[in-house]
Structure formats: C-alpha cells, structure tokens
Design a protein around this motif. Structure first.
Motif, PDB file in Angstrom:
ATOM      1  N   GLY A  39     -18.604  -0.284 -12.909  1.00  0.00           N
ATOM      2  CA  GLY A  39     -19.416  -0.955 -11.909  1.00  0.00           C
ATOM      3  C   GLY A  39     -20.877  -0.973 -12.280  1.00  0.00           C
ATOM      4  N   SER A  40     -21.724  -1.193 -11.275  1.00  0.00           N
ATOM      5  CA  SER A  40     -23.164  -1.208 -11.482  1.00  0.00           C
ATOM      6  C   SER A  40     -23.718   0.203 -11.357  1.00  0.00           C
ATOM      7  N   ARG A  41     -25.025   0.362 -11.547  1.00  0.00           N
ATOM      8  CA  ARG A  41     -25.618   1.690 -11.465  1.00  0.00           C
ATOM      9  C   ARG A  41     -25.433   2.312 -10.082  1.00  0.00           C
ATOM     10  N   GLY A  42     -25.513   1.478  -9.053  1.00  0.00           N
ATOM     11  CA  GLY A  42     -25.460   2.027  -7.704  1.00  0.00           C
ATOM     12  C   GLY A  42     -24.176   1.776  -6.953  1.00  0.00           C
ATOM     13  N   ARG A  43     -23.216   1.060  -7.546  1.00  0.00           N
ATOM     14  CA  ARG A  43     -21.972   0.731  -6.834  1.00  0.00           C
ATOM     15  C   ARG A  43     -20.820   0.813  -7.817  1.00  0.00           C
ATOM     16  N   LEU A  44     -19.934   1.796  -7.626  1.00  0.00           N
ATOM     17  CA  LEU A  44     -18.845   2.031  -8.559  1.00  0.00           C
ATOM     18  C   LEU A  44     -17.501   1.732  -7.924  1.00  0.00           C
ATOM     19  N   ASP A  45     -16.541   1.458  -8.787  1.00  0.00           N
ATOM     20  CA  ASP A  45     -15.161   1.256  -8.374  1.00  0.00           C
ATOM     21  C   ASP A  45     -14.285   2.163  -9.233  1.00  0.00           C
ATOM     22  N   PHE A  46     -13.475   2.991  -8.593  1.00  0.00           N
ATOM     23  CA  PHE A  46     -12.568   3.874  -9.338  1.00  0.00           C
ATOM     24  C   PHE A  46     -11.236   3.149  -9.470  1.00  0.00           C
ATOM     25  N   THR A  47     -10.897   2.745 -10.692  1.00  0.00           N
ATOM     26  CA  THR A  47      -9.740   1.875 -10.877  1.00  0.00           C
ATOM     27  C   THR A  47      -9.139   2.097 -12.254  1.00  0.00           C
ATOM     28  N   VAL A  48      -8.185   1.258 -12.607  1.00  0.00           N
ATOM     29  CA  VAL A  48      -7.616   1.271 -13.955  1.00  0.00           C
ATOM     30  C   VAL A  48      -7.850  -0.093 -14.598  1.00  0.00           C
ATOM     31  N   ILE A  49      -8.130  -0.070 -15.872  1.00  0.00           N
ATOM     32  CA  ILE A  49      -8.308  -1.306 -16.628  1.00  0.00           C
ATOM     33  C   ILE A  49      -7.606  -1.157 -17.962  1.00  0.00           C
ATOM     34  N   GLY A  50      -7.375  -2.290 -18.623  1.00  0.00           N
ATOM     35  CA  GLY A  50      -6.760  -2.275 -19.939  1.00  0.00           C
ATOM     36  C   GLY A  50      -5.726  -3.374 -20.089  1.00  0.00           C
ATOM     37  N   PRO A  51      -5.279  -3.632 -21.326  1.00  0.00           N
ATOM     38  CA  PRO A  51      -4.286  -4.680 -21.567  1.00  0.00           C
ATOM     39  C   PRO A  51      -3.006  -4.487 -20.770  1.00  0.00           C
ATOM     40  N   ALA A  52      -2.587  -3.248 -20.515  1.00  0.00           N
ATOM     41  CA  ALA A  52      -1.351  -3.023 -19.775  1.00  0.00           C
ATOM     42  C   ALA A  52      -1.471  -3.536 -18.343  1.00  0.00           C
ATOM     43  N   VAL A  53      -2.656  -3.386 -17.743  1.00  0.00           N
ATOM     44  CA  VAL A  53      -2.883  -3.916 -16.392  1.00  0.00           C
ATOM     45  C   VAL A  53      -2.833  -5.437 -16.418  1.00  0.00           C
ATOM     46  N   ASN A  54      -3.455  -6.026 -17.447  1.00  0.00           N
ATOM     47  CA  ASN A  54      -3.434  -7.486 -17.578  1.00  0.00           C
ATOM     48  C   ASN A  54      -2.008  -8.003 -17.719  1.00  0.00           C
ATOM     49  N   ALA A  55      -1.180  -7.282 -18.473  1.00  0.00           N
ATOM     50  CA  ALA A  55       0.207  -7.719 -18.667  1.00  0.00           C
ATOM     51  C   ALA A  55       0.972  -7.697 -17.353  1.00  0.00           C
ATOM     52  N   ALA A  56       0.777  -6.659 -16.559  1.00  0.00           N
ATOM     53  CA  ALA A  56       1.453  -6.600 -15.257  1.00  0.00           C
ATOM     54  C   ALA A  56       1.022  -7.761 -14.378  1.00  0.00           C
ATOM     55  N   ALA A  57      -0.276  -8.116 -14.423  1.00  0.00           N
ATOM     56  CA  ALA A  57      -0.773  -9.242 -13.627  1.00  0.00           C
ATOM     57  C   ALA A  57      -0.178 -10.561 -14.116  1.00  0.00           C
ATOM     58  N   ARG A  58      -0.032 -10.712 -15.454  1.00  0.00           N
ATOM     59  CA  ARG A  58       0.563 -11.950 -15.986  1.00  0.00           C
ATOM     60  C   ARG A  58       2.033 -12.054 -15.587  1.00  0.00           C
TER      61      ARG A  58
END
Length: 422
Positions: free
Chosen positions: A336-355
């Motif tokens: 995220g930005s300096r003052g606003r964060l998001d705790f999440t998961v990212i990566g090609p495996a996440v993209n594959a699940a979305a596809r």
C-alpha cells in the motif's frame, strides 16, 4: 469484617481523596495483574481474594458493552468455587428487550450512581424481577455500581451476599474503594480485546495475529504455500442497478454468509472482499488444507442452493456465482501507500485463481480448479478434467478440472433471473 486480614492502611490526607485505604487487594489490582490479558480471569481472582479477605460475597457480575459485529455486550458471572467465570453474550438489540429494561443494570446505564436492595425486606411494588430470583436463591442483599471508562462509557459491576444482615457499611466502602482501580484494569483489557476484535473483523484472525505481532510496516510479510480460492457473483451489476440499495446490501450479506461461514469453519482465511467477490486462502501447513477447501466449497454450494430456492419462492433473482481454485506460493503481508496499508496475498498463484474464476463464465461450470491443486488433493476422484485452456497472463495452456457432479448443482444456477423483488 476482619480489618487486619484486609490490611486496610488509611490514606494520607496529603495524597488525595483516593484510595480511602491502602489494601493488599488494591495493590494486587494495580500492580499484580499486568501479566493477565483477560478481564474475566482478573474478575474471578478478585472475587476469590475478596472472599478470602472476609467480604461475604456469593455472587458477582461484570457487565460490559462491547464493540463486536455480532455482540452488543457480555456478562461475566462469578460464584464461589468457580474455576472459570461464566460468560454470557448479548446480541445487538438486547437493550430494547423487556429483560434489560426491567433490570438494575439499565438503571445504572441511565445514570444511577448505585442500586442497592436489601432482599430480606418485603418486595416493593414494581421492583426488578431479578430481586425475586435472588431471594429464591437465599441471597440477602444486592448492590450495583457503575464502572466508568473513558469518554463517558459506563459499564456495571454487581455484588450479592447471603449473610443475614447483608453487607456492612465498612464492607460496602471497601468494595467501592476498589472500583476506580477495577475500571482502569478492565478498560485496558477491554481496549486490547477491542483492537483484536476489530482486526479479526476486518482482516481475519490469522492476519490480525501477524499485525499484532508487529507486521505493520509496508513490505513486511512472508511467503506462504496455500490453496487459493476466488469467488465472484454473476450479473451483479444488473441487479445492483435495478434493486433498491438496502435490498442489494441484504443480498450481498446473504451471499457472503453462505460462502464465508463454511470457509472459516473449515480453517480458511478470508483476506479480502471486493464488491461482490472474495479472496480466501487455506495455508498448506495444514495437511488437510486442500480437502478442507473442497469441503468448504461443497457446503457453500449447498447454502447457495437453499438461498436460491428461497429467492425463487419469493420472486427474486437467483444468484449465480463462480469459484476459481489454485495452489502455490503467495506473498502474505503489507502492501500500500505510506499511510494506508492492506494486509493481503499477491503473486502469480492468486492471479491464476482469479483467471480460473473468470473462466467459469465461458465453460458454464460454477467451480474450476487447476491441475496443480488436483494433483495434491487427497481425493482425486472428486475431480474431472474438462480440457486445457489459455489463461491470460500465463504462457502455456492450463489443464482445468471441475467437480464431479457439478451439472446437478448447475441446474439451480441456470434458473432465469427474475426482475421483480418481493
């Protein structure tokens, strides 16, 4: 009351108005509870110490109003001999109930500095129904006081005794002298619990543990092997344009209840809601993670089937949905930005699940999963290959699997949308 056992040392006039007396119990409250996280355990120890010091209480309660998405408040009940205090929660709306309105707790919430009743006296017209219950238990006196927290937030503590003459004035003063300390001690625990509850509500239990453990800087995180699930509604844009706003919110809440409760029950962690979609993971440090995910999907499908059947009966739109499932390494942490964060998961495996979730629209199967997931799951007979497909962002075509028996589930998904509502 045995004042020597209580070790009541009068306060010096130069030190202020509180405490009236210095006591071992007060010292323990202020200096001996720092290692205890939970207010109910402190309250149980406090009541046991009061009994040991000669205060003849046989029933005590702490009643808190709390910030929780499901609960309005909680009551902690102590009786002699309990190894753990009894905790009862109250749903939102409880403060409009006849039971609450006909209670001394409500009177304290309205501003009363004290509610005290000698139960050996005859019942008074219109007295609280609680007093009759306490008389039937053989109790002789009841008292309730406010516990004042910051910003005017008022909670309630009560004590009751069964000795013939009730609590003496000296015993009452002793108990009252503890209230400022108990207010401070309980507010700290309540605020700590509030912070954890809010984090669990908005980011999930596992992510909240990471954040509370110190993962609060941008870029902090770790790699996690996980089974990934992406779920999305179909035709939601049209529904949201045609339906009243409140009905759309109710629809989304019903849908998320149907999908999320099985996921959380089976050990998954829901990381994100995006409009009508959600992202969840099942970390592979659990050997049953893949099976748990499939079980959760099956239970969610059944919940959606029942929800859709209810929609049909009431002339409302049937909810179609798609689920994409993959497995792999993901980055689990803060972006995220300096003052606003998001705790999440990212990566090609996440993209594959979305596809894969997006592919459900094309192949008309509500649930699709990758070969990588099917290969490590413990029940391969539950899956059937439906062919290879190109996925945007991935160089090679991917073999894709569906769940055996999905056509029976699809029949409810293929019911026509109904334009009318209610």
């Amino acid at each position: 009351m045995d004042t020597e056992r209580l070790d009541m040392t009068p306060a010096s006039p130069e030190t202020g108005e509180w405490p009236l007396h210095r006591t071992r119990i007060l010292d323990w409250l202020m200096r001996g509870t720092s290692d205890e996280r939970f207010a109910d355990r402190i309250f149980l120890q406090l009541c046991d110490r009061l009994r040991a010091a000669g205060i003849p209480i046989v029933r005590a309660t702490l009643q808190f109003r709390i910030h929780h998405p499901q609960w309005l408040g909680a009551r902690i009940l102590w009786r002699p001999g309990m190894e753990e205090a009894e905790i009862q929660t109250y749903e939102h709306g409880a403060m409009e109930s006849p039971e609450y309105l006909d209670s001394p707790v409500a009177e304290v919430h309205r501003g009363a500095p004290q509610v005290r009743r000698r139960l050996t006296l005859p019942p008074e017209p219109g007295e609280y129904s609680l007093f009759a219950q306490l008389r039937a238990e053989g109790l002789t006196e009841y008292v309730a006081w406010p516990l004042e927290h910051t910003l005017g937030r008022r909670h309630v503590i009560t004590f009751a005794t069964d000795v013939p003459n009730g609590l003496s004035d000296e015993e009452m003063l002793f108990l009252q002298d503890l209230l400022p300390a108990l207010s401070l001690v309980s507010e700290i625990r309540l605020k700590n619990r509030l912070a954890r509850t809010l984090l669990e509500t908005y980011v999930g239990p596992h992510a909240s543990d990471e954040i509370l453990a110190g993962a609060i800087t941008r870029g902090s995180g770790r790699s996690v092997s996980a089974a990934i699930m992406v779920c999305d509604l179909r035709d939601f844009t049209g529904i949201s344009e045609l339906w009243p706003r409140d009905d759309v919110i109710d629809l989304l809440n019903e849908y998320f209840d149907a999908v999320c409760e099985p996921v959380e029950r089976r050990g998954g962690e829901i990381l994100k809601f995006v409009g009508d979609g959600l992202l969840a993971i099942f970390p592979l440090d659990r050997p049953t993670a893949c099976d748990d995910l499939i079980q959760a999907v099956g239970e969610a499908r059944e919940s959606m089937r029942l929800l859709n059947a209810d929609h049909v009966r009431h002339g409302r739109a049937v909810l179609r949905y798609g689920v994409g499932i993959h497995v792999g390494e993901v980055m689990y942490g803060n972006i995220g930005s300096r003052g606003r964060l998001d705790f999440t998961v990212i990566g090609p495996a996440v993209n594959a699940a979305a596809r894969l979730e997006n592919l459900t629209k094309t192949v008309n199967r509500p649930v699709l999963l990758s070969k990588a997931f099917a290969d490590i799951a413990n029940n391969p007979s539950a899956f059937e290959s439906i062919g290879t497909f190109p996925l945007r962002g991935f160089g090679e075509e991917m073999e894709v699997f569906g769940l055996v028996g999905d056509p029976a589930v699809r029949s409810i998904d293929e019911l026509p949308l109904v334009g009318a509502i209610r």
